[in-house]
Design an enzyme around this catalytic site. Structure first.
Site, PDB file in Angstrom:
ATOM      1  N   HIS A   9      18.651  16.667 -29.260  1.00 49.44           N
ATOM      2  CA  HIS A   9      19.206  17.280 -28.050  1.00 49.44           C
ATOM      3  C   HIS A   9      19.831  18.648 -28.355  1.00 49.44           C
ATOM      4  CE1 HIS A   9      22.558  17.506 -24.949  1.00 49.44           C
ATOM      5  NE2 HIS A   9      21.468  17.488 -24.216  1.00 49.44           N
ATOM      6  N   ARG A  10      19.252  19.690 -27.761  1.00 51.19           N
ATOM      7  CA  ARG A  10      19.643  21.085 -28.057  1.00 51.19           C
ATOM      8  C   ARG A  10      19.481  21.358 -29.559  1.00 51.19           C
ATOM      9  NH1 ARG A  10      25.311  21.250 -24.467  1.00 51.19           N
ATOM     10  NH2 ARG A  10      24.534  19.885 -22.832  1.00 51.19           N
ATOM     11  N   GLU A  36      14.517  18.995 -27.867  1.00 47.62           N
ATOM     12  CA  GLU A  36      14.825  19.425 -26.500  1.00 47.62           C
ATOM     13  C   GLU A  36      15.668  20.686 -26.543  1.00 47.62           C
ATOM     14  OE1 GLU A  36      17.529  19.430 -22.821  1.00 47.62           O
ATOM     15  OE2 GLU A  36      18.084  19.457 -24.933  1.00 47.62           O
ATOM     16  N   ASP A  38      17.090  24.197 -23.717  1.00 49.37           N
ATOM     17  CA  ASP A  38      17.275  24.631 -22.333  1.00 49.37           C
ATOM     18  C   ASP A  38      16.884  26.094 -22.183  1.00 49.37           C
ATOM     19  OD1 ASP A  38      18.922  22.123 -21.606  1.00 49.37           O
ATOM     20  OD2 ASP A  38      19.983  22.949 -23.339  1.00 49.37           O
ATOM     21  N   HIS A  51      22.124  26.686 -23.022  1.00 46.09           N
ATOM     22  CA  HIS A  51      22.391  25.614 -22.066  1.00 46.09           C
ATOM     23  C   HIS A  51      23.081  26.113 -20.796  1.00 46.09           C
ATOM     24  CE1 HIS A  51      24.583  22.293 -20.181  1.00 46.09           C
ATOM     25  NE2 HIS A  51      23.500  21.613 -20.492  1.00 46.09           N
ATOM     26  N   GLU A 103      13.555  22.331 -21.130  1.00 49.86           N
ATOM     27  CA  GLU A 103      14.252  22.034 -19.873  1.00 49.86           C
ATOM     28  C   GLU A 103      14.440  23.326 -19.088  1.00 49.86           C
ATOM     29  OE1 GLU A 103      17.978  19.839 -20.052  1.00 49.86           O
ATOM     30  OE2 GLU A 103      18.382  20.347 -17.958  1.00 49.86           O
ATOM     31  N   LYS A 105      16.291  25.391 -16.702  1.00 49.07           N
ATOM     32  CA  LYS A 105      17.671  25.297 -16.237  1.00 49.07           C
ATOM     33  C   LYS A 105      17.892  25.963 -14.895  1.00 49.07           C
ATOM     34  CE  LYS A 105      20.450  22.918 -18.771  1.00 49.07           C
ATOM     35  NZ  LYS A 105      20.792  21.595 -18.241  1.00 49.07           N
ATOM     36  N   ASP A 233      22.370  14.246 -30.184  1.00 45.36           N
ATOM     37  CA  ASP A 233      22.786  15.420 -30.964  1.00 45.36           C
ATOM     38  C   ASP A 233      22.616  15.130 -32.458  1.00 45.36           C
ATOM     39  OD1 ASP A 233      23.590  16.455 -28.518  1.00 45.36           O
ATOM     40  OD2 ASP A 233      25.683  15.846 -28.770  1.00 45.36           O
TER      41      ASP A 233
HETATM   42  O1  G3P Z   1      17.175  16.996 -20.964  1.00 43.47           O
HETATM   43  C1  G3P Z   1      18.162  16.078 -21.240  1.00 43.47           C
HETATM   44  C2  G3P Z   1      19.512  16.729 -21.230  1.00 43.47           C
HETATM   45  O2  G3P Z   1      19.474  17.862 -22.025  1.00 43.47           O
HETATM   46  C3  G3P Z   1      19.946  17.101 -19.859  1.00 43.47           C
HETATM   47  O3  G3P Z   1      21.266  17.502 -19.854  1.00 43.47           O
HETATM   48  O4  G3P Z   1      23.015  19.150 -19.558  1.00 43.47           O
HETATM   49  O5  G3P Z   1      22.324  18.485 -21.850  1.00 43.47           O
HETATM   50  O6  G3P Z   1      20.832  19.882 -20.464  1.00 43.47           O
HETATM   51  P1  G3P Z   1      21.888  18.817 -20.481  1.00 43.47           P
HETATM   52 MG    MG Z   2      19.090  19.987 -21.699  1.00 42.97          MG
END
Ligand code: G3P
Ligand code: MG
Length: 238
Positions: A9-10, A36, A38, A51, A103, A105, A233
């Site tokens: 995540h990120r 993943e 953003d 993000h 993702e 945004k 994470d």
């Molecule tokens: O894509 C899953 C997650 O990343 C969505 O939430 O706010 O971390 O981008 P956020």
């Molecule tokens: Mg995200």
């Protein structure tokens, strides 16, 4: 999908500054299956990986991304001396070592992201299958779908923005919306990922991924609920 997908995540943002090349490098090193990140579009039109809509939280600067040209964004420190990366810089670093989940945004991301994906497939040996494009902005996801690019789509369901105010969503349930864009997966916030919702989404043929799950006990819980993948994470914990 039969195999469980470990999603960073990120990037490996529990170890390195989120959405930086360092975090993506670490995610590869830790064996993530997918990374993943953003995407926003800045004032000079480039797709950049961050993000928040502003640079305030993750850099030493202040202000909105849409108000800054790439050159100005590049002058900021995104943590440990890292720069805010462009989408191309991230893809170049990942170099097909993992799948990527982009993702969207904001509105106006569908167009530049489509162009970049086409370019990487046509000229740089990537495959459309390397990409999963997701958003909780249903209008933007629909606009990406309308471009008819053959990549997988994921519908993000988040608390406080489950799309209820969204014009498209008002008419459908989220699963109906997901069907209308031929989505591959549903990405539930862990706060919404009940066994019932997970089961129903899978019954209707979607893969189910849950975010953001970091503790060992929660990882165990969501695996037991038969998710197809987890965003963490700490991809090394999955
Ligand atoms: O894509 C899953 C997650 O990343 C969505 O939430 O706010 O971390 O981008 P956020
Ligand atoms: Mg995200």
């Amino acid at each position: 999908m039969d195999t469980f997908i470990k999603i960073a995540h990120r990037g490996a943002s529990g170890h390195e500054p989120e959405n930086t090349l360092r975090a993506f490098e670490k995610a590869i090193e830790l064996g993530a299956d997918m990374i993943e990140f953003d995407v926003h579009v800045c004032k000079s039109g480039e797709a950049v990986v961050m993000h928040d809509a502003t640079v305030d939280r993750t850099t030493n600067g202040k202000g909105e991304i849409v108000g800054k040209a790439l050159k100005e964004l590049k002058s900021l420190d995104a943590g440990k001396g890292e720069k805010i990366p462009t989408l191309e810089e991230v893809l170049n670093l990942i170099d097909r070592k993992t799948k990527v989940n982009i993702e969207l945004k904001r509105s106006e991301t569908a167009e530049p992201v489509t162009k970049i994906i086409h370019n990487y497939v046509l000229n740089k040996d990537w495959s459309y299958d390397d990409f999963l494009v997701s958003s909780s902005d249903f209008a933007e996801l629909k606009s990406f779908f309308d471009k008819k690019i053959p990549v997988k789509l994921g519908v993000i369901i988040r608390k406080g923005n489950s799309g209820l105010k969204n014009i498209i969503f008002r008419k459908y349930s989220y699963l109906d919306f997901a069907k209308s864009i031929n989505a591959f997966s549903i990405h539930f916030s862990k706060f919404l990922a009940s066994s019932k919702r997970i089961k129903e989404a899978r019954r209707q043929g979607f893969s189910v991924f849950v975010w953001t799950v970091n503790s060992e006990s929660e990882i165990k819980k969501f695996k037991a609920r038969k998710t197809d993948g987890i965003f963490s994470d700490f991809p090394d914990r999955l």
